[in-house]
Scaffold this active site. Structure first.
Site, PDB file in Angstrom:
ATOM      1  N   HIS A 477       0.826  -1.206   0.000  1.00 42.98           N
ATOM      2  CA  HIS A 477       0.000   0.000   0.000  1.00 42.98           C
ATOM      3  C   HIS A 477       0.869   1.269   0.000  1.00 42.98           C
ATOM      4  O   HIS A 477       0.754   2.117  -0.879  1.00 42.98           O
ATOM      5  CB  HIS A 477      -0.910  -0.027   1.238  1.00 42.98           C
ATOM      6  CG  HIS A 477      -1.713   1.217   1.443  1.00 42.98           C
ATOM      7  ND1 HIS A 477      -3.083   1.236   1.311  1.00 42.98           N
ATOM      8  CD2 HIS A 477      -1.351   2.485   1.776  1.00 42.98           C
ATOM      9  CE1 HIS A 477      -3.524   2.461   1.539  1.00 42.98           C
ATOM     10  NE2 HIS A 477      -2.495   3.234   1.834  1.00 42.98           N
ATOM     11  N   GLU A 478       1.738   1.369   0.990  1.00 40.53           N
ATOM     12  CA  GLU A 478       2.525   2.600   1.133  1.00 40.53           C
ATOM     13  C   GLU A 478       3.427   2.832  -0.073  1.00 40.53           C
ATOM     14  O   GLU A 478       3.611   3.961  -0.519  1.00 40.53           O
ATOM     15  CB  GLU A 478       3.359   2.582   2.419  1.00 40.53           C
ATOM     16  CG  GLU A 478       2.547   2.547   3.709  1.00 40.53           C
ATOM     17  CD  GLU A 478       1.521   3.662   3.844  1.00 40.53           C
ATOM     18  OE1 GLU A 478       1.669   4.719   3.196  1.00 40.53           O
ATOM     19  OE2 GLU A 478       0.532   3.465   4.581  1.00 40.53           O
ATOM     20  N   HIS A 481       1.815   4.630  -2.829  1.00 40.96           N
ATOM     21  CA  HIS A 481       1.825   6.094  -2.738  1.00 40.96           C
ATOM     22  C   HIS A 481       3.143   6.650  -3.301  1.00 40.96           C
ATOM     23  O   HIS A 481       3.159   7.701  -3.933  1.00 40.96           O
ATOM     24  CB  HIS A 481       1.681   6.557  -1.287  1.00 40.96           C
ATOM     25  CG  HIS A 481       0.317   6.318  -0.699  1.00 40.96           C
ATOM     26  ND1 HIS A 481      -0.843   6.643  -1.347  1.00 40.96           N
ATOM     27  CD2 HIS A 481      -0.067   5.799   0.498  1.00 40.96           C
ATOM     28  CE1 HIS A 481      -1.885   6.336  -0.574  1.00 40.96           C
ATOM     29  NE2 HIS A 481      -1.434   5.815   0.545  1.00 40.96           N
ATOM     30  N   HIS A 484       2.794   6.794  -6.931  1.00 38.54           N
ATOM     31  CA  HIS A 484       1.914   7.906  -7.299  1.00 38.54           C
ATOM     32  C   HIS A 484       2.704   9.228  -7.305  1.00 38.54           C
ATOM     33  O   HIS A 484       2.555  10.055  -8.196  1.00 38.54           O
ATOM     34  CB  HIS A 484       0.768   7.971  -6.278  1.00 38.54           C
ATOM     35  CG  HIS A 484      -0.515   8.537  -6.804  1.00 38.54           C
ATOM     36  ND1 HIS A 484      -1.714   8.326  -6.184  1.00 38.54           N
ATOM     37  CD2 HIS A 484      -0.794   9.322  -7.875  1.00 38.54           C
ATOM     38  CE1 HIS A 484      -2.681   8.951  -6.861  1.00 38.54           C
ATOM     39  NE2 HIS A 484      -2.141   9.560  -7.881  1.00 38.54           N
TER      40      HIS A 484
END
Ligand SMILES: [Zn+2]
Length: 686
Positions: A477-478, A481, A484
């Site tokens: 998940h992290e 980011h 992104h």
């Protein structure tokens, strides 16, 4: 900016070579300079504010008739970028510096910068120049038009459309808010409480964990910290004695209580007043206007519908926990309390599904997980990561990586990894932007830099850091980011990287949480650290999935309880009823999930309440989009390894950021309109 080698001669310094290569692509890779003394922090703030003021003065002194997009709208984005960059870097320092004085200086610095930033909205001469430019009725399109529209929208939302005295009142309230919000979050980070237990009281908690350094502090004394998440979870998941679980939960729910309850009351009243003065019915309406959900009523309806949809499943799950508690305690009237559910969920995993979350750790040695994840992300997003030596390290095991396009070798950005807990460090898992991407005024592109700040269990003398399956999900998940942030191609910093609507920003990362549930994905890296030939058996994975679904009702009702609490506080608290903050928050938590003990103040330790401000619903909102987006991979020939889907993700979601309407980006990636069905199916409502 310097480049240290000529283009045709490879440098011995890989980082310098990377920078030189970036220059060939008209882009810039800058190694951040981290402030290491309180004085350096202070100097940075002064310098940043001076530069910001100088930039604003240029706009303010523009002769009427000389205003252009470049010298007003674009110039404002440049100034915000400058200040945001300093603020982001200091935000990372605040959470990671090993020097308490530097951390404190960073906190003050961030307050000063946010206060200054708020003030910039109220510079009349600057606003006059922007209005003069708007008066030329410019014919703009695409990203320029979006920047123009949103700049004007910001002015309206700051109160520039109000009479002077009202506008000044809003300015004052907003400035005070920035300070109080920073204090609230800082109180959460700083709060600490050590609980001492005997071995008997900790029955059920894994011995491996208890024998760790710093935990066994006496012959029969174990010191656990309520503020360290994995200490907390070890107890809540495993301790057989209800009193032990309750003590830990009550301690955690009261961290920061004394400082933060009065502060939160003030924050909520201030926010309410700002919203009213600007013509909104509530702060939640004000905050959601710029997000996908558009208003508070839509957000509440979305959560309430899910809450109702989950009711039968939630009831059934609670009854199953209750039966377990009846059996364990011999009390036929036993009730499931908030300190019980994690324990019984874990017991259910162990007994009914044969999944022992702790035993799964052997399959997830940290380095294998990291390398495995890197391999997958490099493949699907068409990237290459390379480890380089960081010129400056705030901790000795800090890692730095370069990211390039796999095909062209074009440099795209850098990321740091700070992975283990320590005193005074941020205590969750998060990605921190340090330098955002942006097209610089000279036409070169500033490539982004970010950091992952995590708290994995540290390696032990006899074994490596072993992650739980949850933690594996977290890093997928992290790191999403980080992708992104790094893969952005947005021209303006306002739209760059993760600067998307708050109720979308989690979706791409939540989508990536599906990866470690896939057997093919796991087999590509997960293996017993003592015998790498041993992969996770399919049966265990199936059971893990079944056990996850078995507690999905509880999980989501809890998420919804946070979201509804957040919306209740941001719609129902006014100057007249500030004392209701604590009772109202506990009431909503109790109605939607499980009752909180009356002597607790969970909300005081819930940093998201100020950080996200009427935005927690966004987790469920984004989860729904994430489940929808995951189907693109699931229906592709290579599933979660599918490069075509990954490259579409990179170009339609990551690269564009917020430079176009996010609804368009999502549909372009999906290749069809959005659907709620994949999410309802995933959580067991359908
Ligand atoms: Zn996230």
């Amino acid at each position: 900016m310097h480049t240290t080698c000529s283009c045709d001669r490879p440098s011995a310094d890989p980082l310098a070579a990377f920078q030189a290569r970036a220059a060939q692509y008209h882009s810039v890779v800058t190694i951040p300079t981290f402030e290491t003394t309180p004085k350096a922090v202070k100097d940075t703030v002064e310098k940043t504010i001076a530069e910001g003021n100088a930039g604003l003065d240029v706009i303010g002194h523009l002769p009427a008739g000389a205003v252009t997009f470049q010298n007003t709208i674009r110039q404002l984005d440049d100034i915000n970028y400058l200040v945001q960059g300093a603020s982001d870097r200091l935000g990372l320092i605040e959470q990671t510096s090993t020097n308490a004085a530097v951390r404190d200086a960073a906190t003050d610095a961030i307050k000063q910068l946010s206060e200054w930033s708020v003030g910039t909205d109220y510079r009349e001469v600057v606003y006059a120049a922007v209005k003069a430019y708007a008066g030329t009725q410019p014919a703009l399109a695409g990203e320029d038009k979006k920047l123009f529209d949103e700049t004007l929208r910001d002015y309206r939302r700051a109160g520039l459309g109000l009479p002077k005295d009202q506008r000044e009142a809003v300015e004052k309230l907003r400035k005070e808010l920035t300070v109080m919000e920073t204090d609230f979050e800082n109180n959460v980070t700083k709060a600490t409480q050590t609980l001492k237990f005997t071995k008997a009281e900790l029955e059920g908690v894994p011995g491996d964990f208890l024998s760790q350094q710093g935990i066994k502090t006496g012959d029969d004394e174990y010191s656990l910290k309520a503020n360290i998440t994995f200490h907390y979870l070890m107890v809540e998941d495993n301790a057989r004695h209800e009193d032990t679980r309750k003590r830990m939960l009550v301690a955690q729910s009261n961290l920061a209580r004394e400082a933060n309850i009065p502060l939160l009351q003030k924050i909520l009243v201030h926010r309410d007043e700002v919203a009213h003065r600007l013509g909104y019915a509530s702060y939640a309406d004000f905050a959601t206007e710029t997000r996908m959900v558009k208003n508070a009523a839509n957000a509440i309806t979305f959560l309430e519908n899910l809450k109702q949809g989950l009711q039968p499943k939630f009831d059934a799950e609670l009854e199953e926990f209750r039966q377990m508690k009846v059996q364990e305690t011999g009390d036929p009237k036993a009730r499931v309390c908030v300190w019980d559910w994690r324990y019984f969920a874990n017991q259910l995993k162990k007994t009914k599904y044969n999944v022992d979350a702790e035993q799964l750790r052997v399959y997830f040695p940290y380095q294998r997980v990291l390398d495995g994840m890197f391999t997958i992300y490099q493949r699907i997003f068409g990237l290459k990561f390379e480890r380089v030596e960081a010129p400056y390290k705030w901790i000795s095991d800090l890692q730095l990586y370069t990211v390039s396009d796999a095909k062209t070798s074009q440099p795209l950005g850098l990321f740091y990894l700070d992975m283990y807990p320590r005193e005074g460090k941020y205590n969750h898992f998060a990605e921190f932007g340090i330098t955002e991407g942006k097209l610089l005024p000279d036409g070169r592109y500033q490539r982004p830099v970010c950091a992952l700040v995590c708290n994995f269990p540290p390696p032990q003398p006899d074994k490596p850091s072993l992650l739980s399956h949850d933690e594996v999900e977290t890093i997928f998940h992290e790191f999403g980011h980080a992708m992104h942030t790094i893969l952005t191609q947005a021209r303006y910093s306002r739209f760059s990287g993760t600067s998307v609507p708050q109720d979308f920003v989690e979706a791409p990362s939540q989508m990536l949480e599906n990866w470690p549930w896939d057997k093919t994905v796991l087999d590509s890296f997960a293996a017993d650290y003592r015998d790498p030939n041993k992969k996770i058996p399919q049966a265990i994975l199936d059971q893990l999935k079944a056990s996850r679904l078995a507690t999905m009702g509880m999980y989501y009702r809890r998420q919804l309880s946070f979201g509804l609490m957040d919306l209740a506080l941001h719609t129902q608290i006014h100057a007249t009823n500030a004392d209701d903050v604590l009772p109202l928050s506990n009431q909503v938590l109790g109605e939607v999930a499980l009752p909180m003990p009356p002597d607790t103040a969970f909300v005081a330790y819930f940093g998201h309440i100020t950080g996200y401000g009427a935005g927690y619903y966004g987790y469920a909102w984004a989860d729904a989009i994430a489940a929808d987006m995951a189907t693109v991979f699931e229906k592709s020939p290579d599933g979660y390894f599918d490069k075509t889907a990954g490259m579409r993700m990179r170009s339609e979601i990551y690269a564009v950021g917020d430079s176009r309407d996010i609804n368009i980006s999502i549909e372009k990636f999906l290749g069809r309109p959005r659907s709620l069905e994949p999410f309802l199916k995933k959580i067991g409502v359908r």
